[in-house]
Scaffold this active site. Structure first.
Site, mmCIF file in Angstrom:
data_model
loop_
_atom_site.group_PDB
_atom_site.id
_atom_site.type_symbol
_atom_site.label_atom_id
_atom_site.label_comp_id
_atom_site.label_asym_id
_atom_site.label_seq_id
_atom_site.Cartn_x
_atom_site.Cartn_y
_atom_site.Cartn_z
ATOM 1 N N GLU A 171 -12.797 16.395 13.422
ATOM 2 C CA GLU A 171 -12.010 16.937 14.550
ATOM 3 C C GLU A 171 -12.275 16.232 15.878
ATOM 4 O O GLU A 171 -12.510 16.886 16.888
ATOM 5 C CB GLU A 171 -12.279 18.445 14.681
ATOM 6 C CG GLU A 171 -11.923 19.216 13.424
ATOM 7 C CD GLU A 171 -12.382 20.676 13.454
ATOM 8 O OE1 GLU A 171 -12.849 21.157 14.494
ATOM 9 O OE2 GLU A 171 -12.266 21.351 12.402
ATOM 10 N N ASN A 220 -12.397 13.969 8.692
ATOM 11 C CA ASN A 220 -11.801 15.272 8.364
ATOM 12 C C ASN A 220 -11.195 15.911 9.615
ATOM 13 O O ASN A 220 -11.824 15.935 10.674
ATOM 14 C CB ASN A 220 -12.937 16.178 7.815
ATOM 15 C CG ASN A 220 -12.444 17.466 7.212
ATOM 16 O OD1 ASN A 220 -11.547 17.454 6.372
ATOM 17 N ND2 ASN A 220 -13.030 18.583 7.613
ATOM 18 N N HIS A 259 -5.144 24.009 7.231
ATOM 19 C CA HIS A 259 -5.119 25.389 7.744
ATOM 20 C C HIS A 259 -3.700 25.681 8.222
ATOM 21 O O HIS A 259 -3.284 25.217 9.285
ATOM 22 C CB HIS A 259 -6.111 25.565 8.904
ATOM 23 C CG HIS A 259 -7.539 25.401 8.509
ATOM 24 N ND1 HIS A 259 -8.170 26.283 7.657
ATOM 25 C CD2 HIS A 259 -8.466 24.473 8.847
ATOM 26 C CE1 HIS A 259 -9.434 25.891 7.493
ATOM 27 N NE2 HIS A 259 -9.633 24.793 8.189
ATOM 28 N N GLU A 289 -9.723 22.059 3.363
ATOM 29 C CA GLU A 289 -10.028 23.415 3.854
ATOM 30 C C GLU A 289 -8.781 24.299 3.785
ATOM 31 O O GLU A 289 -8.469 25.030 4.731
ATOM 32 C CB GLU A 289 -10.537 23.358 5.297
ATOM 33 C CG GLU A 289 -11.732 22.463 5.510
ATOM 34 C CD GLU A 289 -12.267 22.468 6.943
ATOM 35 O OE1 GLU A 289 -11.892 23.365 7.735
ATOM 36 O OE2 GLU A 289 -13.064 21.584 7.268
ATOM 37 N N ASP A 291 -6.073 26.995 3.641
ATOM 38 C CA ASP A 291 -5.789 28.430 3.678
ATOM 39 C C ASP A 291 -4.457 28.608 4.399
ATOM 40 O O ASP A 291 -4.020 27.725 5.145
ATOM 41 C CB ASP A 291 -6.919 29.266 4.303
ATOM 42 C CG ASP A 291 -7.441 28.782 5.639
ATOM 43 O OD1 ASP A 291 -6.688 28.153 6.396
ATOM 44 O OD2 ASP A 291 -8.635 29.041 5.934
HETATM 45 O O1 9MR Z 1 -15.497 28.915 8.198
HETATM 46 C C1 9MR Z 1 -16.394 28.518 9.201
HETATM 47 C C2 9MR Z 1 -16.884 29.744 9.960
HETATM 48 O O2 9MR Z 1 -17.676 30.564 9.128
HETATM 49 C C3 9MR Z 1 -17.657 29.316 11.200
HETATM 50 O O3 9MR Z 1 -17.979 30.472 11.968
HETATM 51 C C4 9MR Z 1 -16.822 28.357 11.998
HETATM 52 C C5 9MR Z 1 -17.540 27.906 13.261
HETATM 53 O O4 9MR Z 1 -16.801 26.970 13.958
HETATM 54 O O5 9MR Z 1 -16.499 27.220 11.225
HETATM 55 C C6 9MR Z 1 -15.688 27.555 10.132
HETATM 56 O O6 9MR Z 1 -15.312 26.409 9.421
HETATM 57 C C7 9MR Z 1 -14.554 25.407 10.124
HETATM 58 C C8 9MR Z 1 -14.895 24.071 9.513
HETATM 59 O O7 9MR Z 1 -16.289 23.873 9.531
HETATM 60 C C9 9MR Z 1 -14.192 22.936 10.242
HETATM 61 N N1 9MR Z 1 -12.756 23.155 10.285
HETATM 62 C C10 9MR Z 1 -12.335 24.482 10.764
HETATM 63 C C11 9MR Z 1 -13.038 25.583 9.966
HETATM 64 C C12 9MR Z 1 -12.533 26.953 10.396
HETATM 65 O O8 9MR Z 1 -12.874 27.212 11.708
#
Ligand code: 9MR
Length: 391
Positions: A171, A220, A259, A289, A291
């Site tokens: 990101e 990613n 997402h 990822e 959803d």
């Molecule tokens: O699913 C993850 C969540 O439990 C954490 O609190 C969060 C913190 O930023 O990160 C989430 O996972 C992220 C992933 O690592 C990177 N892409 C976005 C995902 C959803 O926020």
């Protein structure tokens, strides 16, 4: 390409007409794979060389039996949802805690699963000692660079030989709403770019490659396959990694997070075309990822509030998977969590949920069945010498 589209069209029609075959060969082609249900996502994916995955929450793995059974039976690649992030592995400077991440890697080894490592260079979930030190000036630029170098080297070395794909950088490109995009589309406000300059991205790939030359190294991001409408973010990511590859930087793949939110619509053809364009650079691709959220009644029950949303959720999930199936270089398709009761979505996008393949009671949803059908059709096409080929 045209043939592939015809297969896609046929698959879409067949998905409506066909029932999932009740007995297909289990996890074909992988002698190490344990016995899993023959109609599981992982068994069907194995027949077309496609790993199907999930993010795993350490709080549930091994302690929550139904959850653990789903992870073992249905998926052939796992990602630590949080356990490999920097704040998790080095909460105190110089003192590593690999316990949760090691548990997942061990679980994967026992269940014939690959692991996606997530993630090494990211602005989020950094340890407090690091962000505080940078903010108050006690960690200067030269030291910060050394700290990052050490982090990448130590983490990749710790898991050497056990990680299939690493999300090396995560990101770092600007979205349409970000205030300071650089001319090449990188986010000028990104923590790492702001502090160390954009060259640190290529360096992170080089450092990771030195530590584990066999791991596949991925960039990613989300909205990197056309979901921003303009396709601007895709183009920036594409051009940037074309350039890095031309310079010999060891980048192996692009991960599109996937997402989605049903309120915004989804251009599946553009998604597929963008994945294909990354692949045409000589890169592998993965959906990392996935959803699909929609408006729901409340965060506990997560019942969709509109029929359109209820229909669009499995539909868009299926479209993402089919795009991956139709791009030969797409090597894995991962959902971001097992079930709606344990998803990041309701806590981040209030009023939405219902994003995953299993509901709040861990029962498979229409999205699960849609993916199962897509994979069954893909497996059948693979047996007939068409569709998703060997990697
Ligand atoms: O699913 C993850 C969540 O439990 C954490 O609190 C969060 C913190 O930023 O990160 C989430 O996972 C992220 C992933 O690592 C990177 N892409 C976005 C995902 C959803 O926020």
């Amino acid at each position: 390409m045209k043939l592939r589209r015809q297969i896609a069209a046929a698959a879409a029609t067949a998905a409506v007409l066909m029932l999932v075959p009740s007995a297909v060969a289990a996890a074909a082609g992988d002698p190490k794979a344990p016995a899993v249900p023959s109609d599981s996502l992982r068994a069907l994916g194995a027949q077309q060389n496609l790993r199907v995955g999930t993010a795993v929450d350490d709080a549930h793995l091994n302690t929550d039996q139904p959850y653990t059974a789903i992870v073992a039976d249905q998926f052939s690649v796992v990602t630590a949802e949080n356990a490999m992030k920097w704040e998790s592995v080095e909460p105190t400077r110089g003192s590593y805690d690999w316990a949760a991440a090691d548990r997942l890697v061990a679980f994967a080894g026992q269940h014939g699963q690959e692991v996606r490592g997530h993630t090494l260079l990211w602005h989020n979930q950094l340890p407090g000692w690091l962000t505080t030190g940078v903010a108050d000036g006690t960690i200067g630029k030269a030291e910060l660079r050394e700290i990052l170098h050490k982090h990448v080297t130590d983490e990749v070395t710790h898991f050497r030989g056990k990680i299939w794909q690493w999300d090396v950088a995560n990101e770092v490109f600007a979205n349409s709403w970000d205030a300071n995009p650089l001319p090449n589309g990188l986010n000028g406000d990104d923590f790492w770019i702001k502090n160390l300059g954009e060259g640190v991205i290529a360096d992170a790939f080089r450092w990771a490659h030195q530590a584990d030359p066999k791991a596949l190294l991925f960039y990613n991001d989300y909205n990197a396959a056309g979901q921003d409408g303009s396709n601007a973010k895709f183009q920036a990511v594409h051009d940037y990694f074309a350039k890095l590859r031309a310079q010999g930087v060891p980048v192996d793949g692009i991960g599109e997070q996937g997402h989605l939110d049903t309120q915004y619509g989804f251009d599946a053809q553009r998604f597929q075309n963008d994945l294909q364009s990354y692949a045409d650079l000589g890169l592998k691709v993965a959906v990392t990822e996935a959803d699909v959220r929609t408006f729901v009644n409340n965060a506990t029950e997560q019942v969709p509030t509109s029929q359109l949303g209820e229909f669009a959720q499995p539909y868009e999930f299926s479209e993402m998977l089919k795009a991956c199936q139709l791009v030969t270089q797409c090597i894995s398709f991962t959902a971001w969590g097992v079930y709606d009761g344990d998803s990041w979505i309701p806590g981040t996008f209030a009023g939405t949920g219902y994003g995953l393949l299993y509901d709040v009671n861990m029962k498979p949803k229409p999205a699960y069945v849609a993916l199962q059908q897509d994979l069954a059709i893909g497996a059948d096409a693979a047996h007939r010498g068409k569709g998703h080929g060997p990697k």
